[in-house]
Design an enzyme around this catalytic site. Sequence first.
Site, mmCIF file in Angstrom:
data_model
loop_
_atom_site.group_PDB
_atom_site.id
_atom_site.type_symbol
_atom_site.label_atom_id
_atom_site.label_comp_id
_atom_site.label_asym_id
_atom_site.label_seq_id
_atom_site.Cartn_x
_atom_site.Cartn_y
_atom_site.Cartn_z
ATOM 1 N N GLN A 117 -5.187 -3.704 -1.763
ATOM 2 C CA GLN A 117 -4.848 -2.640 -2.720
ATOM 3 C C GLN A 117 -5.051 -3.065 -4.182
ATOM 4 O O GLN A 117 -4.964 -2.216 -5.073
ATOM 5 C CB GLN A 117 -3.401 -2.169 -2.514
ATOM 6 C CG GLN A 117 -3.175 -1.451 -1.193
ATOM 7 C CD GLN A 117 -3.873 -0.082 -1.111
ATOM 8 O OE1 GLN A 117 -4.177 0.545 -2.120
ATOM 9 N NE2 GLN A 117 -4.122 0.379 0.104
ATOM 10 N N CYS A 168 7.210 12.758 13.759
ATOM 11 C CA CYS A 168 7.500 12.733 15.195
ATOM 12 C C CYS A 168 7.367 14.159 15.740
ATOM 13 O O CYS A 168 7.133 15.104 15.002
ATOM 14 C CB CYS A 168 8.866 12.138 15.480
ATOM 15 S SG CYS A 168 10.218 13.173 14.957
ATOM 16 N N HIS A 210 -13.760 0.059 0.628
ATOM 17 C CA HIS A 210 -13.522 1.504 0.517
ATOM 18 C C HIS A 210 -12.264 1.843 -0.285
ATOM 19 O O HIS A 210 -11.960 3.009 -0.510
ATOM 20 C CB HIS A 210 -13.518 2.183 1.891
ATOM 21 C CG HIS A 210 -12.339 1.895 2.769
ATOM 22 N ND1 HIS A 210 -11.278 2.754 2.870
ATOM 23 C CD2 HIS A 210 -12.066 0.873 3.611
ATOM 24 C CE1 HIS A 210 -10.406 2.263 3.736
ATOM 25 N NE2 HIS A 210 -10.854 1.124 4.201
ATOM 26 N N ASN A 257 0.801 -1.223 0.000
ATOM 27 C CA ASN A 257 0.000 0.000 0.000
ATOM 28 C C ASN A 257 0.837 1.278 0.000
ATOM 29 O O ASN A 257 0.342 2.343 -0.328
ATOM 30 C CB ASN A 257 -0.958 0.006 1.199
ATOM 31 C CG ASN A 257 -0.290 -0.349 2.494
ATOM 32 O OD1 ASN A 257 0.408 -1.358 2.592
ATOM 33 N ND2 ASN A 257 -0.465 0.465 3.506
HETATM 34 N N1 PLP Z 1 -4.472 -4.047 4.198
HETATM 35 C C1 PLP Z 1 -4.001 -3.078 3.413
HETATM 36 C C2 PLP Z 1 -2.906 -3.378 2.436
HETATM 37 C C3 PLP Z 1 -4.523 -1.777 3.482
HETATM 38 O O1 PLP Z 1 -4.040 -0.815 2.694
HETATM 39 C C4 PLP Z 1 -5.576 -1.536 4.417
HETATM 40 C C5 PLP Z 1 -6.138 -0.179 4.567
HETATM 41 O O2 PLP Z 1 -5.422 0.773 4.803
HETATM 42 C C6 PLP Z 1 -6.035 -2.593 5.208
HETATM 43 C C7 PLP Z 1 -5.455 -3.826 5.076
HETATM 44 C C8 PLP Z 1 -7.126 -2.402 6.212
HETATM 45 O O3 PLP Z 1 -8.386 -2.350 5.580
HETATM 46 P P1 PLP Z 1 -9.644 -1.690 6.336
HETATM 47 O O4 PLP Z 1 -9.419 -0.208 6.344
HETATM 48 O O5 PLP Z 1 -10.830 -2.074 5.501
HETATM 49 O O6 PLP Z 1 -9.695 -2.280 7.684
#
Ligand code: PLP
Length: 380
Positions: A179, A328, A201, A151
């Site tokens: 993704q 930070c 989403h 991601n």
């Molecule tokens: N896995 C990946 C690679 C993601 O980018 C995200 C969302 O940021 C998630 C899992 C988590 O998904 P959700 O927001 O539907 O819990």
Amino acid sequence: MKQIYLDNAATTPLAPEVAEAMLPVLRDVYGNPSSSHATGRKAKALIETSRRDIARRLGCEPKSIIFTSGGTEADNLALRTAVKDLGCDRIITSPAEHSAVIASAEKMSTLFGVELVHVKHLEDASVDLAHLEELLSSGPRTLVSLMHANNEIGVIQPLDKISELCKNYDAVFHSDTVQTMGHYPFSLDSLEIDYLTCSAHKFHGPKGTGFLYAHPKNKIRSQIVGGGQERGLRSGTENLHGIVGLAAAINLAYGNIEAHEKHVRSIKKRMADGLRERIPGVSFNANSDCESRLYTVLNVKFPPHPNSGMALFLLDLEGVACSGGSACSSGATKGSHVLNSLGFHDPERASLRFSFSHYTTEEEIDFALDAVSKVFDPVK
Ligand code: PLP
């Protein structure tokens, strides 16, 4: 003030067609899907039609789709059931996974003593398949959990090759496809995989809904108990309008996949070319500008600049939403766990992720390029 949204890997705006599909359900279909009367049966029918639509798009059996509250829950469900129901005593994963996988794996280790092992990555951020094979060639029954596309940096792992290795060594394979689902085609009738994760989403569906694909050959049990919904796999009254929205988003995404991909690739190229032209010394983490990377994500490493630590904030003030590593307290970028673990973090240089959708326009990219040029104005 104009607001340009270039953070589509974090979440995407709801497609109007999806809202259209959801609204009448939200307004008019109020029956409990578990009720046996006609009002309940109407709700149940919508869930099963949605499940069938999704399964048809992915080439799998409807019963392998378990609706969840999104990607995080689906990742948790995959790792837990692999350990508790499929007898996995070891998890091979990567420090570059999403925190939903990293935290779930750690939990499995703390709760059940499961051994955790990290596979190495090659310099281009792809998984070192030789190392994976070496790990798989000995040791207990194993779950391999490796995401399809990262991601943050957009590197795509070869699901077919990893699946082949897992098959050869009798390992269970989970891939977080959050993704890529809705952006890349899946043919689960030919790709052998035990679990896949989806979150609506990320492709213009509603938040708080998604699913876990679980291969029907694996007998898994519920982790959330109660009324026995989802064939006993996940109790709780179903998120009916969310599920209908998820199916509508899948249908919309896969019905237009080529056109959407073509547009997003051209938008991404415009952004990468514009950055190269305007910002001397710019580069792209993990070659995220390449064709072979996730076409929705561009991870940019800017040259050293006094504004580096404040870049996200300054871009936000200019009306551009993108994302980066966590900041930070001193205001300097600490970097993300992905960039850190794969060796891309440079304390002198800000790394920002720009991510696109088929709604992103060329004008928006040009606006964002002007804003970026302002923030990273060459130091005199
Ligand atoms: N896995 C990946 C690679 C993601 O980018 C995200 C969302 O940021 C998630 C899992 C988590 O998904 P959700 O927001 O539907 O819990």
